[in-house]
Scaffold this motif. Structure first.
Motif, short mmCIF file in Angstrom:
data_model
loop_
_atom_site.label_atom_id
_atom_site.label_comp_id
_atom_site.label_asym_id
_atom_site.label_seq_id
_atom_site.Cartn_x
_atom_site.Cartn_y
_atom_site.Cartn_z
N CYS A 67 -10.95 -2.81 -17.68
CA CYS A 67 -11.01 -4.23 -17.35
C CYS A 67 -11.53 -4.43 -15.92
CB CYS A 67 -9.61 -4.83 -17.48
SG CYS A 67 -9.51 -6.54 -17.00
N VAL A 105 -11.04 -6.94 -13.97
CA VAL A 105 -9.98 -7.47 -13.10
C VAL A 105 -9.14 -6.31 -12.55
CG1 VAL A 105 -7.91 -8.91 -13.04
CG2 VAL A 105 -9.89 -9.65 -14.36
N PHE A 106 -8.80 -5.36 -13.42
CA PHE A 106 -8.02 -4.21 -12.97
C PHE A 106 -8.88 -3.28 -12.10
CE2 PHE A 106 -5.09 -4.52 -16.94
CZ PHE A 106 -4.52 -5.65 -16.40
N GLU A 160 -2.56 -2.32 -21.76
CA GLU A 160 -2.68 -2.05 -20.32
C GLU A 160 -4.14 -2.00 -19.95
OE1 GLU A 160 -1.12 1.91 -19.86
OE2 GLU A 160 -2.30 2.61 -21.55
N LYS A 161 -5.01 -2.30 -20.92
CA LYS A 161 -6.45 -2.13 -20.72
C LYS A 161 -7.12 -3.42 -20.27
CE LYS A 161 -7.20 2.03 -22.85
NZ LYS A 161 -6.40 2.77 -21.87
N CYS A 162 -6.48 -4.55 -20.54
CA CYS A 162 -7.20 -5.81 -20.43
C CYS A 162 -6.32 -6.86 -19.74
CB CYS A 162 -7.56 -6.25 -21.84
SG CYS A 162 -8.23 -7.89 -21.97
N ALA A 163 -6.87 -7.48 -18.69
CA ALA A 163 -6.09 -8.44 -17.91
C ALA A 163 -5.76 -9.69 -18.72
CB ALA A 163 -6.86 -8.84 -16.66
N GLN A 184 -23.28 -11.60 -19.97
CA GLN A 184 -21.91 -11.61 -20.50
C GLN A 184 -21.79 -10.82 -21.80
OE1 GLN A 184 -19.51 -15.09 -20.68
NE2 GLN A 184 -19.83 -15.61 -18.55
N LYS A 189 -16.85 -9.49 -25.68
CA LYS A 189 -15.47 -9.92 -25.48
C LYS A 189 -14.96 -9.61 -24.08
CE LYS A 189 -14.51 -10.86 -29.93
NZ LYS A 189 -15.64 -11.79 -30.10
N GLN A 235 -12.43 -14.48 -24.11
CA GLN A 235 -11.29 -13.59 -24.28
C GLN A 235 -11.04 -12.77 -23.03
OE1 GLN A 235 -10.92 -11.48 -27.84
NE2 GLN A 235 -11.85 -13.05 -29.09
N CYS A 236 -12.06 -12.67 -22.19
CA CYS A 236 -11.97 -11.83 -21.00
C CYS A 236 -11.62 -12.69 -19.80
CB CYS A 236 -13.32 -11.15 -20.80
SG CYS A 236 -13.53 -10.40 -19.19
N ALA A 237 -10.75 -12.19 -18.92
CA ALA A 237 -10.33 -12.95 -17.74
C ALA A 237 -11.52 -13.31 -16.85
CB ALA A 237 -9.29 -12.16 -16.95
N VAL A 238 -12.49 -12.41 -16.76
CA VAL A 238 -13.68 -12.67 -15.93
C VAL A 238 -14.50 -13.82 -16.53
CG1 VAL A 238 -15.84 -11.69 -15.07
CG2 VAL A 238 -13.77 -10.31 -15.06
N PHE A 239 -14.70 -13.76 -17.86
CA PHE A 239 -15.46 -14.83 -18.51
C PHE A 239 -14.67 -16.14 -18.51
CE2 PHE A 239 -17.64 -11.43 -21.36
CZ PHE A 239 -18.35 -10.98 -20.26
N PHE A 264 0.84 -1.18 0.00
CA PHE A 264 0.00 0.00 0.00
C PHE A 264 0.88 1.25 0.00
CE2 PHE A 264 -2.47 3.00 2.81
CZ PHE A 264 -3.15 3.54 1.75
N ALA A 293 2.71 -8.13 -14.64
CA ALA A 293 1.48 -8.47 -13.93
C ALA A 293 0.26 -7.84 -14.58
CB ALA A 293 1.60 -8.04 -12.48
N GLU A 294 0.34 -6.58 -14.93
CA GLU A 294 -0.85 -5.90 -15.44
C GLU A 294 -0.65 -5.27 -16.81
OE1 GLU A 294 -2.92 -3.36 -12.74
OE2 GLU A 294 -3.30 -5.00 -11.35
N ALA A 298 -2.04 -10.13 -19.76
CA ALA A 298 -1.03 -9.87 -18.73
C ALA A 298 -0.99 -11.02 -17.72
CB ALA A 298 -1.34 -8.56 -18.03
N THR A 324 -1.72 -11.26 -14.69
CA THR A 324 -2.90 -11.43 -13.86
C THR A 324 -3.81 -12.54 -14.38
OG1 THR A 324 -2.81 -9.08 -13.51
CG2 THR A 324 -4.84 -10.14 -12.87
#
Lengths: 259, 303
Positions: B198, B200-201, A123-126, B136, B157, A163-167, A33, A102-103, A129, A131
């Motif tokens: 994102c 996650v970010f 830098e927009k999408c995990a 989604q 996506k 394509q998305c880390a969440v999905f 932190f 990492a990101e 990277a 993560t």
């Protein structure tokens, strides 16, 4: 001449100390932190290892996403410049650097002297990277360090649709439920990530040889997947996460000489 | 034992309530044609039953790992307590992410066509722009006065701007998903939006903001604002023609709806029917039309 490079990354702070182009010490700490405190701590630890006093450092150059917060640095440099400088010093034949942290993911084309020619950044999408692998490893309940070795054991390549880390997390959960082997799932994760990174590298143009740096360069599964997508062997340093700090320390030396 | 207790007590903040509804005043036995639409989405599944083009019953449930059983269950729940056996259904149309895996459907139609058709039924013929915010994906659809699609754009996506992204944030902040909208609006002034696209970010960014002593409500407001910005960008790429309506699960999140309205400078129509069933409703309307076509075709060949 003694200089230091500090790389304030999204996940970890890396410090590297050089004497006349030779590495004296390295240290890293998780970006907490209080970034300022972590940086000071990592620097002190590297100085101690090197047996060097703080006053002996002629120049400190900071890089990384958190470089602005490293207030005691004498100068700063972008991640792209630091990566290119470090890579050419480690592998003189390298002309393209892929840095997966990492990101952020970056692809950099460089001159033989380590200057940057062109670059692309995600830098927009995990999903492009470190993560991404980290999140999937957590879902698979494996340690991040085990991901590479496990991936290499996979007998076949299965597709990853998300394509998305969440999905992708939901997709991994349903793959687990349908009885797919962990090896194959983590391999799919590595392949998916290598797809995105190689597409980004192609946008800047790939010139041989290609080096891989950044923390994800420790992951053997990802290295294999990326080498496969690019159709060539990759140069990977022993401690790929220190490339940014090394580049910053090399640039610090140049700047100290110039002043 | 302690583990079991811990599991039982662990609240799932993202979990929204499943529900069903039926019109008890309607006598299905007197209906000439019964049409059904089932929307198997990536996160939720809805079944809509119509009698002669009138809304009779519906259900909205969480999608399981199998599209076929999710569709079956949605239809069973919609029909429960109505006394209507499944065999009475004259025509069934499937839509949504899982539409091709439903063997008992006579036809599969894209959710874009179904949402436009459903929105036309819910909001009337003045609707020209429909924003469907699903689990989604997120779709900006332009349609004509008959609910026919003229143009559309979608994001499938990335979790930013979808219900799944909202679930992640609700879970992180431990605020029940139904309370997210009102909580995000309970602020004296609008916070700046989170900078990450994102999810996650955005999660790491949200944690950082909490450490800086931001309230959960402020963090939510900041996230909702970023999500609204992103959605409005998608909308402006297809162009917004009045009237404007929102369908899908997120249409129930007042925190998102209000912010989209402010950013667009256009108010969304207020729904008279649950807008989350728009896709299944559109599918049921297509089923009705297809059944009528089938009947008239039979009549012609039969004569």
């Amino acid at each position: 001449m003694i200089t230091a490079g500090i790389d304030g990354g999204a996940r970890a702070i890396k410090v590297l100390i050089l004497r006349d182009g030779k590495q004296l010490a390295r240290s890293s700490a998780l970006t907490g932190f209080d970034q300022q405190a972590t940086v000071t701590q990592a620097l002190e630890s590297a100085l101690q290892q090197a047996g060097v006093a703080r006053e002996e450092l002629q120049h400190i150059t900071a890089t990384g996403i958190g470089r602005k917060a490293i207030s005691f640095a004498d100068s700063e440099v972008t991640e792209m410049s630091a990566d290119a400088k470090a890579t050419v010093s480690l592998f003189p034949q390298a002309r393209t650097v892929i840095d997966v942290g990492a990101e952020e993911g970056r692809a950099i084309r460089c001159e033989p002297d380590g200057r940057v020619k062109d670059f692309a950044v995600n830098e927009k999408c995990a999903a492009g990277a470190g993560t991404f692998v980290e999140t999937m490893a957590r879902t698979l309940e494996i340690k991040l360090e085990e991901a590479g070795a496990l991936s290499l054991k996979a007998e076949k390549v299965i597709p990853m649709n998300a394509q998305c880390a969440v999905f992708a997390e939901s997709e991994v959960v349903s793959l687990i439920h349908s009885g797919t082997a962990k090896e194959e799932i983590i391999r799919a994760v590595h392949e998916a990530m290598a797809d995105r990174i190689s597409a980004m590298a192609r946008r800047v143009g790939i010139e041989r040889e290609v080096a891989l740096v950044g923390g994800v360069g420790r992951d053997a599964g990802f290295i294999k997947a990326l080498a496969g997508k690019l159709g060539m062997e990759l140069f990977v340093p022993m401690e790929p996460e220190f490339a940014g700090a090394l580049g910053a320390a090399l640039i610090a030396a140049e700047r100290a000489r110039a002043s | 034992m302690t583990e079991a207790v811990a599991t039982a007590q662990k609240r799932e903040y993202w979990r929204w309530r499943e529900y069903d509804w039926r019109d008890e005043s309607l006598d299905w036995k007197r209906a000439g044609g019964i049409s059904v639409g089932i929307d198997v989405g990536s996160v939720s599944s809805q079944a809509v039953v119509m009698c002669d083009g009138k809304l009779f019953a519906y259900s909205s449930l969480r999608t399981g790992s199998n599209s076929k059983t999710s569709a079956q269950r949605a239809l069973e729940v919609a029909l429960q307590e109505t006394g209507m056996p499944r065999e009475k259904v004259n025509y069934l149309v499937a839509t949504g992410y899982g539409r091709v895996n439903i063997p008992f459907a006579q036809k599969a139609i894209t959710e874009i066509a179904c949402h436009a058709r459903g929105a036309n039924f819910i909001y009337g013929p003045t609707v020209k722009t429909v924003l469907d915010m699903g689990g989604q994906d997120c779709k900006a659809i332009r349609c004509d006065g008959r609910g026919k699609v003229t143009n559309f754009l979608m994001n499938d996506k990335c979790a930013a701007g979808t219900g799944r992204g909202m679930e992640v944030m609700a879970e992180l902040l431990q605020i029940p998903i139904e309370d997210v909208g009102p909580a995000s609006l309970s602020l004296p002034e609008e916070p700046p939006p989170v900078s990450s696209t994102c999810v996650v970010f955005a999660k790491s960014e949200a944690l950082g903001l909490l450490r800086q002593n931001w309230s959960k409500e402020k963090v939510l407001g900041s996230f909702c604002l970023a999500m609204a910005h992103r959605t409005v960008e998608l909308l402006s790429r297809v162009g917004v023609e009045k009237d404007f309506a929102i369908t899908g699960g997120i249409s129930k999140n007042i925190g998102i709806v209000k912010r989209i309205e402010t950013k667009l400078g256009v108010e969304a129509l207020k729904p008279s029917i649950d807008p989350q069933i728009a896709g299944a409703l559109g599918a049921a309307l297509f089923a009705k039309a297809l059944y009528e076509k089938e009947l008239s075709g039979n009549a012609k060949t039969g004569s």
